[in-house]
Design an enzyme around this catalytic site. Sequence first.
Site, mmCIF file in Angstrom:
data_model
loop_
_atom_site.group_PDB
_atom_site.id
_atom_site.type_symbol
_atom_site.label_atom_id
_atom_site.label_comp_id
_atom_site.label_asym_id
_atom_site.label_seq_id
_atom_site.Cartn_x
_atom_site.Cartn_y
_atom_site.Cartn_z
ATOM 1 N N CYS A 93 0.827 -1.204 0.000
ATOM 2 C CA CYS A 93 0.000 0.000 0.000
ATOM 3 C C CYS A 93 0.863 1.255 0.000
ATOM 4 O O CYS A 93 1.296 1.721 1.051
ATOM 5 C CB CYS A 93 -0.927 0.003 1.206
ATOM 6 S SG CYS A 93 -2.010 1.439 1.208
ATOM 7 N N CYS B 174 -0.507 4.138 2.063
ATOM 8 C CA CYS B 174 -0.296 4.062 3.513
ATOM 9 C C CYS B 174 1.147 4.371 3.879
ATOM 10 O O CYS B 174 1.407 5.038 4.864
ATOM 11 C CB CYS B 174 -0.603 2.667 4.054
ATOM 12 S SG CYS B 174 -1.830 1.754 3.158
ATOM 13 N N ASP B 175 2.068 3.814 3.100
ATOM 14 C CA ASP B 175 3.465 3.798 3.538
ATOM 15 C C ASP B 175 4.392 4.689 2.721
ATOM 16 O O ASP B 175 5.516 4.963 3.142
ATOM 17 C CB ASP B 175 3.997 2.359 3.470
ATOM 18 C CG ASP B 175 3.181 1.410 4.334
ATOM 19 O OD1 ASP B 175 2.673 1.866 5.370
ATOM 20 O OD2 ASP B 175 3.041 0.231 3.966
#
Lengths: 336, 336
Positions: free
Chosen positions: B151, B154-155
């Site tokens: 992801c 997200c990261d």
Amino acid sequence: MAQESTSVHKVVIIGSGPSGWTAAIYAARANLEPVVYVGVAKQDPGPVLPGGQLMLTTDVENYPGFPEGIAGPEMMMKFEEQARRFGTTVVGEDITKCEFSSDGSPHTLHTSSGDTIQAHAVIISTGATANWIGLDSEMKLAMTGGGVSACAVCDGALPMFRDQHVAVVGGGDSAMEEATFLTKFASKVSVIHRRDELRASKVMQERFLNKENAEVLWNKTVIECLSEPDQMGNEKISAVRLKDTVTGEESELAIKGLFVAIGHSPATKFLQDTALEFDSAGYIDLKDRSSKTNIEGVFAAGDVADAKYRQAITASGMGCQAALDAEHWLGDKGLI
Amino acid sequence: MAQESTSVHKVVIIGSGPSGWTAAIYAARANLEPVVYVGVAKQDPGPVLPGGQLMLTTDVENYPGFPEGIAGPEMMMKFEEQARRFGTTVVGEDITKCEFSSDGSPHTLHTSSGDTIQAHAVIISTGATANWIGLDSEMKLAMTGGGVSACAVCDGALPMFRDQHVAVVGGGDSAMEEATFLTKFASKVSVIHRRDELRASKVMQERFLNKENAEVLWNKTVIECLSEPDQMGNEKISAVRLKDTVTGEESELAIKGLFVAIGHSPATKFLQDTALEFDSAGYIDLKDRSSKTNIEGVFAAGDVADAKYRQAITASGMGCQAALDAEHWLGDKGLI
């Protein structure tokens, strides 16, 4: 317009309700340069409205994303704005006739201004219109949030109908369904039916009639909607005048809401001379779980192809499917 | 919780993405008093997030109604607020096991807190989760914060990836979306794709390839992740070994981050011991154009039953269908 006649559009979308705009948003984001014909021509039955049936809906409470509700016309403006933002062309005309090709050449569409355009892919999203009784007083209140509606599922839970006496016009399964739905909210639900027996299936009739606050008024038709201004000065329905179909006797029924449930008609008149396949009720027949019709490059979405769910959110989902299906089809045919 | 064990819910909805919340909005408005289990338990593959995949999405531009776009988590908050507003009960647990009845008695569901609940109708809307390449070296680094992620949203903004060369594995729209997102932070983004053309839509491809620090490595697969210890002694990815799918030639690409974007799998593990039918790809099989599964009273909606469209708007449409189908089914069975 002369230029349009000589170029072939990748995707033309007919109709501008939730399904049409959603198809446009997805098609535009896929660089398909979609053209939306919003539909302004009057067709039978009823008017074909740009924006679809939501233009007649004051408060949409069940379209996910708007916890406080949103007015139907405002919602359609947002949809249109979003479609335009990504490059949708919007034409304020209707498509009056279609000549679908069967040999892989572009489809030919006739516009209400007398022009002719061509498109590789066509998405039909002209919707359906509720059948109305046909009274001026009915239409006026329906257009102004005056307590007359053709969709109990959409509007029945609104505060204005809670713990009030409301009436449903109709006698089929969907009338029973709408009436049964309303018994949850209204203090009393009167079904007004022109005959002495219902067309609805027994199970649907029983489900309604088993409710404590349910009744059927037999052999009655609505001949006028009466209204009174509310605190804000807006006219709201206060009663209906009824006529007995056997005795001819007239009477009045005091109600705070009238739900007309005498069916819907898909807006397909302009498709009558085509090879497009319809189901027994006149809705466009779709293949499997896709938006594909029986004609290559012709897709359909929304109420014109859905007699069952008929919600803004389901129509929007279908519009997305149609755009993605059209994109894949155009890619498969080497047209993009 | 003891009280819940003895009463039978009309509708339990499992999962809290667009389909689950939309089902809840419609079920709640139909007075079915739905209970949503949001899903917080870790499952294979990957974690099941309350709110679904949109919780990992920064800007949703294609959900109709938000012309300026909306953040995924904000959108899910609005959906939840709308569902709660009409009387949805939200439980911060997951359903870990289902015992579906076949004799018309209520279905039994086991919760992550070890409790047992009963429901006449169940709507499964658990979504889908990211796929991995399947390398030991990949999983090891993914599990330990070693610079491998499924992801980017997200990261991708983490300091460890800033101004570094990173790679994305995949070739679809979501791979392009993740790669484009990463160009904001990384010094260079290499998309590693096993074929010589991308599955992604043109607009998504162009958006990525127009970035100065974007490139695609064609006909390559990742066969190993190489790592080195950082100052703290923790292993971090330092390179990937690539194999050319045409020539078979192997090479090494020095990178500081690897983002895997090769599709999703439906979250159905908790359904494995049931009689529920799945399609060949493991998605829940739906009947005709409805949300009905092969089991009476069990409905499905959203990505768990849709490998094809997988959009927030299509999932929402399916959630609406599931609630309306469940309502009709409950009515037919005399349960409401």
